[in-house]
Design an enzyme around this catalytic site. Structure first.
Site, mmCIF file in Angstrom:
data_model
loop_
_atom_site.group_PDB
_atom_site.id
_atom_site.type_symbol
_atom_site.label_atom_id
_atom_site.label_comp_id
_atom_site.label_asym_id
_atom_site.label_seq_id
_atom_site.Cartn_x
_atom_site.Cartn_y
_atom_site.Cartn_z
ATOM 1 N N GLY A 11 6.525 -5.822 2.837
ATOM 2 C CA GLY A 11 7.522 -5.525 1.805
ATOM 3 C C GLY A 11 8.888 -5.727 2.444
ATOM 4 N N HIS A 177 4.417 14.537 -0.790
ATOM 5 C CA HIS A 177 5.796 14.043 -0.917
ATOM 6 C C HIS A 177 6.081 13.798 -2.401
ATOM 7 C CE1 HIS A 177 9.422 11.830 0.001
ATOM 8 N NE2 HIS A 177 8.955 10.744 -0.579
HETATM 9 N N1 LIG Z 1 7.732 7.642 1.217
HETATM 10 C C1 LIG Z 1 9.031 7.734 1.033
HETATM 11 O O1 LIG Z 1 9.659 8.694 1.474
HETATM 12 C C2 LIG Z 1 9.765 6.644 0.293
HETATM 13 C C3 LIG Z 1 11.161 6.571 0.328
HETATM 14 C C4 LIG Z 1 11.792 5.522 -0.323
HETATM 15 C C5 LIG Z 1 11.049 4.574 -1.011
HETATM 16 N N2 LIG Z 1 9.710 4.695 -1.058
HETATM 17 C C6 LIG Z 1 8.866 3.721 -1.766
HETATM 18 O O2 LIG Z 1 8.853 2.503 -1.024
HETATM 19 C C7 LIG Z 1 8.544 1.424 -1.893
HETATM 20 C C8 LIG Z 1 9.555 0.289 -1.678
HETATM 21 O O3 LIG Z 1 10.840 0.678 -2.077
HETATM 22 P P1 LIG Z 1 12.057 -0.353 -2.004
HETATM 23 O O4 LIG Z 1 13.275 0.375 -2.369
HETATM 24 O O5 LIG Z 1 12.013 -1.121 -0.723
HETATM 25 O O6 LIG Z 1 11.659 -1.346 -3.202
HETATM 26 P P2 LIG Z 1 12.097 -2.878 -3.367
HETATM 27 O O7 LIG Z 1 11.813 -3.255 -4.766
HETATM 28 O O8 LIG Z 1 13.471 -3.087 -2.826
HETATM 29 O O9 LIG Z 1 11.094 -3.656 -2.384
HETATM 30 C C9 LIG Z 1 9.726 -3.737 -2.609
HETATM 31 C C10 LIG Z 1 9.260 -5.072 -2.058
HETATM 32 O O10 LIG Z 1 7.836 -5.117 -2.128
HETATM 33 C C11 LIG Z 1 7.499 -6.481 -2.363
HETATM 34 N N3 LIG Z 1 6.131 -6.616 -2.827
HETATM 35 C C12 LIG Z 1 5.614 -6.346 -4.058
HETATM 36 N N4 LIG Z 1 4.300 -6.634 -4.076
HETATM 37 C C13 LIG Z 1 3.960 -7.075 -2.839
HETATM 38 C C14 LIG Z 1 2.764 -7.523 -2.241
HETATM 39 N N5 LIG Z 1 1.612 -7.562 -2.932
HETATM 40 N N6 LIG Z 1 2.808 -7.914 -0.950
HETATM 41 C C15 LIG Z 1 3.947 -7.886 -0.234
HETATM 42 N N7 LIG Z 1 5.120 -7.467 -0.755
HETATM 43 C C16 LIG Z 1 5.127 -7.076 -2.039
HETATM 44 C C17 LIG Z 1 8.539 -6.924 -3.388
HETATM 45 O O11 LIG Z 1 8.606 -8.343 -3.467
HETATM 46 C C18 LIG Z 1 9.798 -6.277 -2.846
HETATM 47 O O12 LIG Z 1 10.505 -7.147 -1.981
HETATM 48 C C19 LIG Z 1 8.572 2.022 -3.312
HETATM 49 O O13 LIG Z 1 7.252 2.309 -3.723
HETATM 50 C C20 LIG Z 1 9.347 3.307 -3.132
HETATM 51 O O14 LIG Z 1 9.019 4.273 -4.118
HETATM 52 C C21 LIG Z 1 9.048 5.701 -0.414
#
Ligand SMILES: NC(=O)c1ccc[n+]([C@@H]2O[C@H](COP(=O)([O-])OP(=O)(O)OC[C@H]3O[C@@H](n4cnc5c(N)ncnc54)[C@H](O)[C@@H]3O)[C@@H](O)[C@H]2O)c1
Length: 310
Positions: A11, A177
């Site tokens: 990602g 979380h």
């Molecule tokens: N655990 C935590 O504390 C926490 C904190 C912040 C964000 N998050 C989560 O992290 C995730 C990402 O957030 P973000 O802000 O980077 O989102 P984002 O939309 O900026 O990035 C997500 C990326 O995943 C890619 N993607 C989608 N399907 C894919 C696949 N099959 N293979 C590879 N890549 C793929 C997309 O193309 C995109 O670039 C979200 O689910 C968000 O809720 C979790």
């Protein structure tokens, strides 16, 4: 010759790209940055590589859409998937992200059979379970990132409220979380003194509530996505503890097998993180109210896990 550490970040969105940047700045090893959108990981990877001469970094960062380049990783960080928009809960992402996390894990895990997987994608505790089931890795090598972020948020709010250095603060957050996470003021301290000795009940309740809704607060401000600077710092902190075999005690989501009276689901508890992943879990005594809140949080995760069908 000694092999350099290798960290794969799946990602290349906000969290993934920022995590890659932090890991490079911390000089933890080579990074493979993977995304399905062709051009994005390649572009961000090249952009990061071009910062090396200025920052005095060596080693390698490769941006790619192919999992072949991830082979032999020590750590795999999964950030792929949808992020929240205003009004959405983390659970609203469940079905779509379970598919994505399963797909990424299926491709990455066989190429790095000894890796520790850190799952960031939300709803994170459920996604950690999906990654554990699909990879078949021992559960101590599949860990979710959430508690490090939640504790960092709580520390920030304590520091703001008391007007003291954030370095003097420590915070303790248990459970899933999600909206039902369990911040524990009794075990949260300023210079070793429990905040319950130093702050009014009202202030503490305010901090607990703001910690619980800390993610939503950022989502409401950004409007187009969710937090990523502090989440990236949190994921990189966990990667460092693993790569450097620090045995650092951090709140992480791990598979419970009876600890805190719960089993069969992922939830956040204090864990010693080292090269083997979650090497040791620590149990502390909970009051009846804290235990009840922890149980409710675990039940919510369990429901989510069951709905994935994994
Ligand atoms: N655990 C935590 O504390 C926490 C904190 C912040 C964000 N998050 C989560 O992290 C995730 C990402 O957030 P973000 O802000 O980077 O989102 P984002 O939309 O900026 O990035 C997500 C990326 O995943 C890619 N993607 C989608 N399907 C894919 C696949 N099959 N293979 C590879 N890549 C793929 C997309 O193309 C995109 O670039 C979200 O689910 C968000 O809720 C979790």
């Amino acid at each position: 010759m000694h092999k350099r550490n290798k960290i794969t970040v799946i990602g290349a969105g906000n969290v993934g790209a920022s995590t890659a940047q932090r890991i490079l700045d911390m000089r933890l090893g080579d990074v493979a940055l993977v995304d399905v959108v062709d051009g994005v990981p390649q572009g961000k990877g090249l952009d990061l590589l071009e910062s090396f001469p200025i920052l005095g970094l060596s080693g390698d960062i490769i941006g790619t859409s192919s999992y072949d380049e991830t082979a032999g990783s020590d750590v795999i960080i999964i950030t792929a998937g949808l992020a929240r928009k205003p009004g959405m809960s983390r659970d609203d992402l469940l079905a779509a992200n379970a598919k994505i996390v399963a797909e990424c894990t299926k491709q990455a895990a066989p190429l790095s059979p000894d890796a520790v997987i850190i799952v960031v994608t939300n709803p994170m505790d459920v996604m950690a379970y999906v990654a554990a089931q699909v990879s078949g890795f021992p559960k101590e090598r599949v860990i979710g990132m959430g508690g490090v972020l939640d504790a960092a948020r709580m520390r920030t709010f304590i520091s703001i409220e008391m007007g003291v250095s954030v370095e003097n603060t420590n915070a303790f957050v248990l459970g899933g979380h999600g909206d039902q996470m369990v911040p524990l003021p009794r075990y949260s301290t300023i210079a070793g003194i429990p905040i319950t000795e130093l702050m009014s009940e009202d202030s503490i309740n305010g901090i607990v509530e703001r910690t619980r809704t800390g993610g939503a607060e950022i989502v409401e401000l950004l409007k187009t996505g969710s937090a990523y600077y502090a989440p990236a710092a949190s994921a990189a902190e966990m990667a460092r503890a693993i790569v450097l075999d620090q045995k650092k005690i951090l709140p992480c989501s791990v598979f419970l097998t009876g600890q805190y009276g719960q089993s069969g689901m992922y939830a956040g508890v204090p864990v010693a993180l080292g090269a083997g992943g979650a090497e040791e879990l620590f149990e502390v005594k909970l009051t009846a109210a804290e235990q009840e809140a922890f149980n409710a949080s675990c039940e919510a995760v369990k429901k989510g896990q069951e709905s994935t069908g994994f």
